[in-house]
Write an enzyme that holds these catalytic residues in place. Structure first.
Site, PDB file in Angstrom:
ATOM      1  N   HIS A 231      29.308  -8.592 100.514  1.00 49.14           N
ATOM      2  CA  HIS A 231      28.998 -10.018 100.645  1.00 49.14           C
ATOM      3  C   HIS A 231      28.278 -10.349 101.949  1.00 49.14           C
ATOM      4  O   HIS A 231      27.101 -10.680 101.938  1.00 49.14           O
ATOM      5  CB  HIS A 231      30.287 -10.834 100.512  1.00 49.14           C
ATOM      6  CG  HIS A 231      30.065 -12.304 100.527  1.00 49.14           C
ATOM      7  ND1 HIS A 231      30.565 -13.117 101.509  1.00 49.14           N
ATOM      8  CD2 HIS A 231      29.375 -13.110  99.683  1.00 49.14           C
ATOM      9  CE1 HIS A 231      30.195 -14.371 101.269  1.00 49.14           C
ATOM     10  NE2 HIS A 231      29.477 -14.387 100.164  1.00 49.14           N
ATOM     11  N   GLU A 270      40.144 -10.950  99.590  1.00 50.82           N
ATOM     12  CA  GLU A 270      38.838 -11.581  99.402  1.00 50.82           C
ATOM     13  C   GLU A 270      38.071 -11.764 100.719  1.00 50.82           C
ATOM     14  O   GLU A 270      37.848 -12.879 101.172  1.00 50.82           O
ATOM     15  CB  GLU A 270      38.983 -12.921  98.685  1.00 50.82           C
ATOM     16  CG  GLU A 270      39.521 -12.806  97.274  1.00 50.82           C
ATOM     17  CD  GLU A 270      39.434 -14.109  96.519  1.00 50.82           C
ATOM     18  OE1 GLU A 270      38.296 -14.527  96.236  1.00 50.82           O
ATOM     19  OE2 GLU A 270      40.493 -14.701  96.234  1.00 50.82           O
ATOM     20  N   HIS A 272      35.166 -12.386 103.168  1.00 51.78           N
ATOM     21  CA  HIS A 272      33.857 -13.039 103.052  1.00 51.78           C
ATOM     22  C   HIS A 272      33.099 -12.907 104.372  1.00 51.78           C
ATOM     23  O   HIS A 272      32.495 -11.888 104.647  1.00 51.78           O
ATOM     24  CB  HIS A 272      34.032 -14.497 102.636  1.00 51.78           C
ATOM     25  CG  HIS A 272      34.316 -14.676 101.188  1.00 51.78           C
ATOM     26  ND1 HIS A 272      33.407 -14.387 100.204  1.00 51.78           N
ATOM     27  CD2 HIS A 272      35.429 -15.119 100.547  1.00 51.78           C
ATOM     28  CE1 HIS A 272      33.930 -14.630  99.022  1.00 51.78           C
ATOM     29  NE2 HIS A 272      35.159 -15.066  99.198  1.00 51.78           N
ATOM     30  N   GLU A 287      39.597 -15.038 102.337  1.00 55.16           N
ATOM     31  CA  GLU A 287      39.780 -16.277 101.584  1.00 55.16           C
ATOM     32  C   GLU A 287      41.216 -16.478 101.114  1.00 55.16           C
ATOM     33  O   GLU A 287      41.617 -17.598 100.784  1.00 55.16           O
ATOM     34  CB  GLU A 287      38.824 -16.327 100.394  1.00 55.16           C
ATOM     35  CG  GLU A 287      38.683 -17.722  99.805  1.00 55.16           C
ATOM     36  CD  GLU A 287      37.665 -17.810  98.690  1.00 55.16           C
ATOM     37  OE1 GLU A 287      37.670 -18.827  97.983  1.00 55.16           O
ATOM     38  OE2 GLU A 287      36.868 -16.862  98.523  1.00 55.16           O
TER      39      GLU A 287
END
Length: 300
Positions: A231, A270, A272, A287
């Site tokens: 990401h 998660e 990011h 996240e």
């Protein structure tokens, strides 16, 4: 001799963990600033201190945050379709781009001193001055979904065109050129200027890290796990670090394309945004409700 690549990873709690830490940057005050995308908060974590928060509209969707040339923190409000500016002296100011429902997302400071941002939903690139004057520039391909943006080595802004499967370059007069990626459906997202003067980017759809030079030459480096959905990416020293959102890992790539990856302690966290802190460590926005501090321990 090959280098032993190990890291120490520690997680730090944040206010309102359900708010979803998303974008993160090192501020000019030495603190880490990050967005809580689900609760409409901007948070500040001072070295050795506890995090404090600044409230926006709950449904504003603050995404990417960066330091401006004016010493303020600037951020995109993806769901409220605004650009925000925050200082401890002046408080919060918000600006709406001329195009409604533009979906501002990526944000970076240019060599011209302005903030440049992507309008993911509108397929445009925007420019905002410290005084709040906004200009918008179209792209040559409709539906390009521009995502992250970064200042290049060539007095231009570079950006990922996620749905156009390309890396874009925009000069300060608003002229855009797109460089198509060799891999189909690569869906580039993250972007950072590397120590070698090239732009490095993540291919979330292909599980690769890419590199593009100022003249448009592109190289791609497959990750060990092609389903990891890389990401965000950031430069640190002579390497680049990235998050693997779909695989719960952080990774690094050196300028020769050698890659190593590291599991995060909490499953399904998660990862990011990623930034280099004042302490030299990597800080990752998770996240699921935390920040991770990643301290490389390299030994020759």
């Amino acid at each position: 001799m090959a280098r032993e690549r190990t890291v120490e990873i520690r997680e730090h709690e944040v206010p309102d963990p359900a708010g979803g830490p998303y974008g993160i940057t090192a501020g000019p005050d030495g603190a880490l600033w990050f967005t809580l995308v689900h609760s409409g908060l901007i948070a500040r974590l001072a070295p050795g201190g506890e995090a404090t928060t600044h409230r926006l509209d709950a449904d504003s969707g603050p995404a990417i945050i960066t330091a401006g040339a004016d010493g303020a923190l600037w951020f995109t409000e993806h769901r409220a379709h605004r650009i925000g500016r925050l200082t401890t002296e002046d408080g919060l100011t918000e600006f709406a781009p001329p195009t409604p429902q533009a979906g501002p997302y990526g944000l970076a400071t240019g060599a011209d001193g302005a903030l440049w941002f992507t309008e993911a939903s509108a397929g445009r690139i925007g420019r905002i001055t410290a005084e709040g004057e906004i200009a918008e520039f179209g792209l040559p391909v409709p539906g390009a979904f521009p995502s992250m943006i970064a200042a290049g080595p060539d007095d231009a802004m570079w950006f990922t065109a996620n749905q156009a499967n390309a890396i874009g370059r925009m000069s300060f007069d608003g002229t855009a050129v797109l460089h198509e990626l060799p891999t189909e459906a690569a869906a580039p997202v993250g972007l950072a200027l590397g120590p070698d003067g090239a732009l490095w980017f993540t291919e979330i759809g292909a599980g690769q890290i890419g590199r593009v030079t100022a003249d448009g030459a592109i190289s791609e480096f497959p990750l060990p796990d092609r389903t990891s959905r890389p990401h965000a990416i950031v430069a640190r020293g002579d390497e680049l670090w990235f998050t693997e959102w779909g695989a719960n890992r952080v990774g690094r790539i050196d300028l020769d394309g050698r890659i190593d990856v590291h599991e995060l302690p909490t499953p399904n966290s998660e990862p990011h945004g990623i930034a280099v802190g004042q302490d030299g460590a990597l800080w990752v926005a998770l996240e699921n409700g935390a920040l991770a501090r990643v301290a490389p321990e390299s030994h020759d």
